[in-house]
Design a protein around this motif. Structure first.
Motif, short mmCIF file in Angstrom:
data_model
loop_
_atom_site.label_atom_id
_atom_site.label_comp_id
_atom_site.label_asym_id
_atom_site.label_seq_id
_atom_site.Cartn_x
_atom_site.Cartn_y
_atom_site.Cartn_z
N ARG A 156 0.88 -1.23 -0.05
CA ARG A 156 0.04 0.25 0.07
C ARG A 156 0.84 1.26 0.13
O ARG A 156 0.66 2.37 -0.77
N LEU A 157 1.83 1.35 0.86
CA LEU A 157 2.58 2.39 1.08
C LEU A 157 3.57 2.53 -0.31
O LEU A 157 3.83 3.85 -0.72
N ALA A 158 4.08 1.54 -0.89
CA ALA A 158 5.02 1.59 -1.94
C ALA A 158 4.07 2.28 -3.13
O ALA A 158 4.51 2.89 -4.15
N ASP A 159 2.90 1.78 -3.32
CA ASP A 159 1.92 2.21 -4.42
C ASP A 159 1.62 3.70 -4.20
O ASP A 159 1.73 4.43 -5.38
N LEU A 160 1.55 4.07 -3.26
CA LEU A 160 1.45 5.51 -2.97
C LEU A 160 2.70 6.54 -3.51
O LEU A 160 2.59 7.46 -4.22
N TRP A 161 3.72 5.94 -3.18
CA TRP A 161 5.00 6.50 -3.49
C TRP A 161 5.16 6.59 -5.26
O TRP A 161 5.76 7.45 -5.66
N LEU A 162 4.68 5.51 -5.81
CA LEU A 162 4.77 5.37 -7.38
C LEU A 162 3.90 6.54 -7.81
O LEU A 162 4.11 6.91 -8.98
N GLU B 69 4.15 9.43 -7.67
CA GLU B 69 5.05 10.82 -7.90
C GLU B 69 6.12 10.55 -8.88
O GLU B 69 6.79 11.21 -9.46
N ALA B 70 6.14 9.06 -9.34
CA ALA B 70 7.10 8.68 -10.39
C ALA B 70 6.68 8.23 -11.77
O ALA B 70 7.57 8.07 -12.70
N THR B 71 5.39 8.35 -11.74
CA THR B 71 4.79 7.62 -13.37
C THR B 71 3.40 8.25 -13.48
O THR B 71 2.73 8.51 -12.50
N THR B 72 2.97 8.51 -14.66
CA THR B 72 1.82 9.11 -15.09
C THR B 72 0.80 7.87 -14.86
O THR B 72 -0.39 8.15 -15.03
N LEU B 73 1.36 6.54 -15.18
CA LEU B 73 0.38 5.47 -15.05
C LEU B 73 -0.36 5.35 -13.68
O LEU B 73 0.37 5.27 -12.37
N PRO B 74 -1.47 5.22 -13.40
CA PRO B 74 -2.26 4.86 -12.32
C PRO B 74 -2.01 3.73 -11.63
O PRO B 74 -1.48 2.70 -12.30
N SER B 75 -2.26 3.59 -10.45
CA SER B 75 -2.39 2.18 -9.67
C SER B 75 -2.94 1.15 -10.39
O SER B 75 -4.03 1.28 -11.08
N LEU C 93 5.07 -3.03 -11.88
CA LEU C 93 4.66 -3.95 -12.93
C LEU C 93 3.25 -3.92 -13.11
O LEU C 93 2.84 -3.98 -14.26
N HIS C 94 2.56 -3.95 -11.98
CA HIS C 94 1.15 -3.98 -12.23
C HIS C 94 0.68 -2.67 -12.79
O HIS C 94 -0.45 -2.80 -13.37
N ARG C 95 0.97 -1.81 -12.50
CA ARG C 95 0.59 -0.43 -13.22
C ARG C 95 0.82 -0.53 -14.56
O ARG C 95 0.13 -0.19 -15.34
N LEU C 96 2.09 -1.03 -14.95
CA LEU C 96 2.62 -1.02 -16.63
C LEU C 96 1.60 -2.03 -17.03
O LEU C 96 0.79 -1.66 -18.04
N PHE C 97 1.33 -3.43 -16.64
CA PHE C 97 0.38 -4.27 -17.45
C PHE C 97 -1.22 -3.77 -17.27
O PHE C 97 -1.94 -4.30 -17.94
N GLY C 98 -1.34 -3.14 -16.06
CA GLY C 98 -2.82 -2.81 -15.90
C GLY C 98 -3.01 -1.61 -16.94
O GLY C 98 -4.46 -1.43 -17.17
N HIS C 99 -2.38 -0.94 -17.38
CA HIS C 99 -2.74 0.32 -18.13
C HIS C 99 -2.03 0.45 -19.32
O HIS C 99 -2.25 1.41 -20.15
N TRP D 137 12.22 0.25 -17.48
CA TRP D 137 11.30 1.15 -16.92
C TRP D 137 10.96 1.10 -15.54
O TRP D 137 10.79 1.81 -14.85
N VAL D 138 10.71 -0.21 -15.18
CA VAL D 138 10.48 -0.52 -13.82
C VAL D 138 11.71 0.02 -12.94
O VAL D 138 11.28 0.45 -11.83
N SER D 139 12.79 -0.37 -13.12
CA SER D 139 13.89 0.10 -12.43
C SER D 139 13.88 1.52 -12.38
O SER D 139 14.46 2.13 -11.28
#
Length: 475
Positions: free
Chosen positions: A115-121, A123-129, A255-261, A340-342
């Motif tokens: 949950r915390l790591a997903d919130l941090w992301l 700020e680092a990508t335009t792809l939503p959770s 990874l879930h953001r990328l494959f989800g969107h 991209w993930v890294s």
């Protein structure tokens, strides 16, 4: 008694006075013996022995394999491989080495980290959770939850193996076998299912989550970490366990953001694997030699032969130009995903986790080289899911971000035609400025860098999350 097809020897044969064990030559082509060079020998020179004995062996072996199979075989899938058998063997492999259940405390820790790591992301990508469920799995649960994806991912490869067992038999055997050819392939499907299950079970002992191979192996939006795998990853790093877990949670959620969107990405990867499988070719003489050392009356000997990694597995593909070209395209796409993930994860956690650099290097090394079980899986199934040009891919994504911002970097995922090629990894600056490395027409990347997104409010939401269309929904 003569040697049988694939070198099998029938057990308890009173006429066998040779004293040979099942580990003899196994070829059935001994000079002057049945199936040998003497055309007057019993069997009429048939290279695999007496056809009657061949039929008997096939039936006995099929009965033995059926006895080991699951009574609830998948129906309606058209699969040539019994994936229920694969799942059962994978679970058995896991249990052999011990697999403790996830405690309530561990479950809560994993959920909080995800949950915390997903919130941090945000700020680092335009792809939503891309996460709607956060779980902690044991290794056995990982096998259960990921087996449907493994069967889809491996089916093109395993099907080619099974088909080759019938197509590559000698003409004499094909003409004599007739209706038994279906049994040959059924046996092959059972063999491959056992082999794949053994490999997946071994792999379960090394994974840390549901995205270890570069794509989500579980259901869409179901993020998961394995506490046992996370602990093993952190061994020797001298980094607090909470920090290790948060870093791996960020990778899982990214990874879930990328494959989800990116709706085309999952099917594109599966198509690349299928393309690779179509280029596979097999030398069945190696199969004959290995099967010749198995005592058909001893199922444990068969299992040992299937699971043994020293021999490299029963089925080894030969390199072909088509296969090599397909593998290069697959490796490039995996490298782009991993790169991209890294970049995204490092951006999200760099100022929050003190040991980000060490964790990033450990993760990069792990993905680039793989662990022992990953090598076992690659050997047995015939495919390595390795992002071999990870550093080059990460450098390209970083250069895109420097030139066009986070929105311009992520906009490249809009369509597969926009994706960099292997030659673009050699010259990232050229790609960033619209000059493709493969000689194709230049691409004006600035048209994808987000003017529309800004007009639609894509620069950010009140809660800090970002999306190319300004919403949390699927694109």
């Amino acid at each position: 008694m003569s040697d049988l097809p694939f070198g099998f020897n029938m057990p308890n044969d009173p006429d066998d006075e040779s004293g040979r064990g099942s580990g003899d030559s196994g070829s059935g082509r001994g000079k002057g013996g049945p199936g040998g060079d003497d055309p007057n020998a019993p069997g009429g020179g048939f290279p695999f022995g007496d056809p009657q004995q061949m039929a008997q062996m096939l039936r006995q072996f099929a009965d033995m394999m059926a006895a080991q199979s699951s009574p609830e075989k998948e129906q309606g899938t058209g699969s040539t491989v019994n994936w229920d058998v694969a799942k059962n063997i994978a679970r058995h492999t896991v249990s052999q080495h011990g697999d403790s259940s996830v405690s309530p405390a561990e479950y809560a820790q994993v959920q909080e980290s995800l949950r915390l790591a997903d919130l941090w992301l945000n700020e680092a990508t335009t792809l939503p959770s891309g996460v709607h469920t956060m779980e902690a799995w044991s290794r056995a649960e990982w096998v259960e939850r990921t087996m449907p994806t493994w069967s889809r991912l491996c089916e093109p490869l395993t099907s080619r193996i099974v088909e080759s067992m019938g197509q590559n038999l000698p003409d004499e055997m094909q003409s004599m076998a007739g209706p038994l050819m279906g049994m040959v392939q059924q046996m092959g499907g059972m063999l491959v299912g056992q082999q794949a299950g053994q490999a997946i079970g071994e792999l379960a002992r090394e994974v840390v989550g549901s995205t270890d191979v570069g794509l989500p192996l579980g259901e869409n939006g179901r993020a998961a970490l394995l506490p046992a795998g996370v602990q093993k990853f952190g061994e020797g790093l001298e980094i607090p366990g909470d920090e290790v877990r948060l870093y791996l949670a960020a990778r899982e959620a990214a990874l879930h953001r990328l494959f989800g969107h990116v709706p085309w990405l999952r099917s594109h990867l599966f198509n690349l694997v299928e393309e690779y499988a179509l280029g596979m070719s097999f030398d069945m003489s190696g199969l004959e030699e290995k099967l010749g050392q198995i005592d058909i009356s001893n199922p444990e000997a068969l299992q040992e032969a299937l699971s043994g990694t020293e021999s490299g597995g029963l089925f080894q593909p030969q390199d072909t130009p088509q296969q090599k070209a397909s593998l290069a395209r697959l490796e490039t796409m995996l490298a782009l995903i991993e790169g991209w993930v890294s970049v995204v994860v490092s951006s999200a956690v760099a100022e929050r986790l003190p040991n980000t650099a060490s964790l990033a290097e450990a993760s990069r090394r792990r993905r680039a080289t793989g662990g022992p079980a990953e090598h076992t899986f690659a050997t047995l199934v015939g495919l390595e899911l390795r992002p071999r040009r990870l550093r080059e891919a990460a450098a390209l994504w970083s250069a895109l971000e420097d030139a066009h911002g986070v929105q311009g970097r992520d906009a490249i995922w809009e369509h597969p035609d926009l994706m960099p090629s292997s030659s673009d990894l050699d010259s990232p600056e050229a790609f960033v400025h619209g000059q493709t490395g493969d000689g194709s027409p230049e691409i004006d990347i600035t048209q994808f860098t987000g003017e529309t997104g800004k007009e639609d409010g894509g620069t950010g939401n009140e809660d800090g999350s970002k999306g190319t269309d300004g919403t949390e929904g699927d694109r």
